[in-house]
Enzyme design. Structure first.
Site, PDB file in Angstrom:
ATOM      1  N   ASP A   1     -14.367 183.769 -93.011  1.00  7.36           N
ATOM      2  CA  ASP A   1     -14.422 182.383 -92.636  1.00  7.36           C
ATOM      3  C   ASP A   1     -14.430 181.531 -93.947  1.00  7.36           C
ATOM      4  OD1 ASP A   1     -14.371 179.580 -91.436  1.00  7.36           O
ATOM      5  OD2 ASP A   1     -16.601 179.889 -91.887  1.00  7.36           O
TER       6      ASP A   1
ATOM      7  N   ASP B   1     -15.215 177.607 -94.775  1.00  2.00           N
ATOM      8  CA  ASP B   1     -16.132 176.442 -94.665  1.00  2.00           C
ATOM      9  C   ASP B   1     -17.573 176.961 -94.057  1.00  2.00           C
ATOM     10  OD1 ASP B   1     -14.324 174.090 -95.957  1.00  2.00           O
ATOM     11  OD2 ASP B   1     -13.241 174.969 -94.604  1.00  2.00           O
TER      12      ASP B   1
ATOM     13  N   ASP C   1     -19.327 181.030 -89.218  1.00  2.00           N
ATOM     14  CA  ASP C   1     -20.494 180.191 -88.808  1.00  2.00           C
ATOM     15  C   ASP C   1     -20.236 179.073 -87.473  1.00  2.00           C
ATOM     16  OD1 ASP C   1     -18.544 178.652 -90.419  1.00  2.00           O
ATOM     17  OD2 ASP C   1     -20.112 177.066 -90.170  1.00  2.00           O
TER      18      ASP C   1
END
Length: 272
Positions: free
Chosen positions: A8, A10, A212
């Site tokens: 991922d 961001d 996240d």
């Protein structure tokens, strides 16, 4: 040893200032030297990610738009998934009880009906930006996803409205606490990574992934080794309580873990 690592962007690979740290770039280079396939799995647009990879001279596969597009190393489109036109029409034309701003994506870029300058800070690294349009004139047959950005509590209420209106005709997920996304049914990073691994002749068990947010849930839960960031959404930790938690993105925790994995693969890891 993992043969593919999916990241991922961001809140995971990018630091809070939305840049890639030098340690992270060095670690990515080391992975390529070991002939480990890199895949960036992000909600960001393919146009933006292709620009970033070119600027950094990185060889990586792309899963963009939270699984709506998959591209090869050479930029060839391997998989696409769009919202049905009737779903896009309903979401765009309905008057929702929300203060959130609406953002529409297709292969040509990012579109919105009004200025949202604060959002551009997220794209300072690439310079990618939205185009202002009349949302009601948006072509409905090519929309990849629709995002709402705003306060989390407001978005949670909007999520209920969208569920009531759409039923099972779309997939809703939070890609961040302040971003709720409307995606095609069955579209997520995990499903896209399955397409990616099949194309390479790999199994998901051969993959490692880092994330996240709730848009990382399917990907992290399906690979052989999934890792949750220390700064992750609490909902993600609750959904995948069996997965290890590493450090914070501000400390380039992905690089920290992978450096240990490359140098000391048989020793236990500590995020400290």
């Amino acid at each position: 040893m993992a043969r593919l690592v999916a990241f991922d962007m961001d809140g995971t690979l990018l630091m809070p200032d939305h840049h890639l740290g030098e340690k992270t770039l060095s670690t990515l280079a080391r992975l390529r030297e070991r002939d480990i396939t890199l895949t960036f799995a992000t909600g960001r647009h393919a146009l933006e990610m292709q620009h970033i990879l070119g600027a950094l001279s990185l060889d990586a596969y792309l899963i963009t738009g939270n699984g709506t597009r998959v591209h090869s190393l050479e930029g060839e489109l391997l998989h696409r998934d769009d919202l049905p036109a009737d779903v896009a029409e309903l979401v765009l034309y309905q008057q929702w009880d929300t203060r959130a701003s609406m953002h529409i994506f297709n292969d040509d870029g990012w579109f919105t009906g009004k200025e949202s300058p604060a959002l551009l800070q997220v794209f300072v690294y690439s310079g990618f930006r939205y185009q202002i349009i009349d949302v009601k004139k948006m072509p409905l047959g090519s929309v990849t996803k629709i995002c709402f950005c705003g306060d989390h509590d407001d978005l949670t209420r909007l999520q209920i409205q969208l569920y009531e209106a759409l039923g099972e005709r779309a997939h809703l997920c939070f890609s961040a606490t302040d971003c709720l996304e409307v995606l095609p049914v069955g579209c997520n990073k995990g499903a896209a990574l399955t397409v990616r691994t099949q194309h390479l002749g790999l199994s998901l068990r051969d993959c490692m992934a880092f994330g996240d947010a709730m848009n990382d849930r399917e990907m992290l839960g399906s690979v052989g080794s999934g890792f949750i960031m220390g700064n992750a959404m609490p909902q993600l930790r609750a959904e995948l309580p069996h997965l290890p938690v590493i450090g914070h993105c501000r400390n380039q925790a992905v690089s920290h873990y992978l450096t240990h994995w490359l140098d000391y693969p048989h020793l236990p890891y500590s995020p400290e």
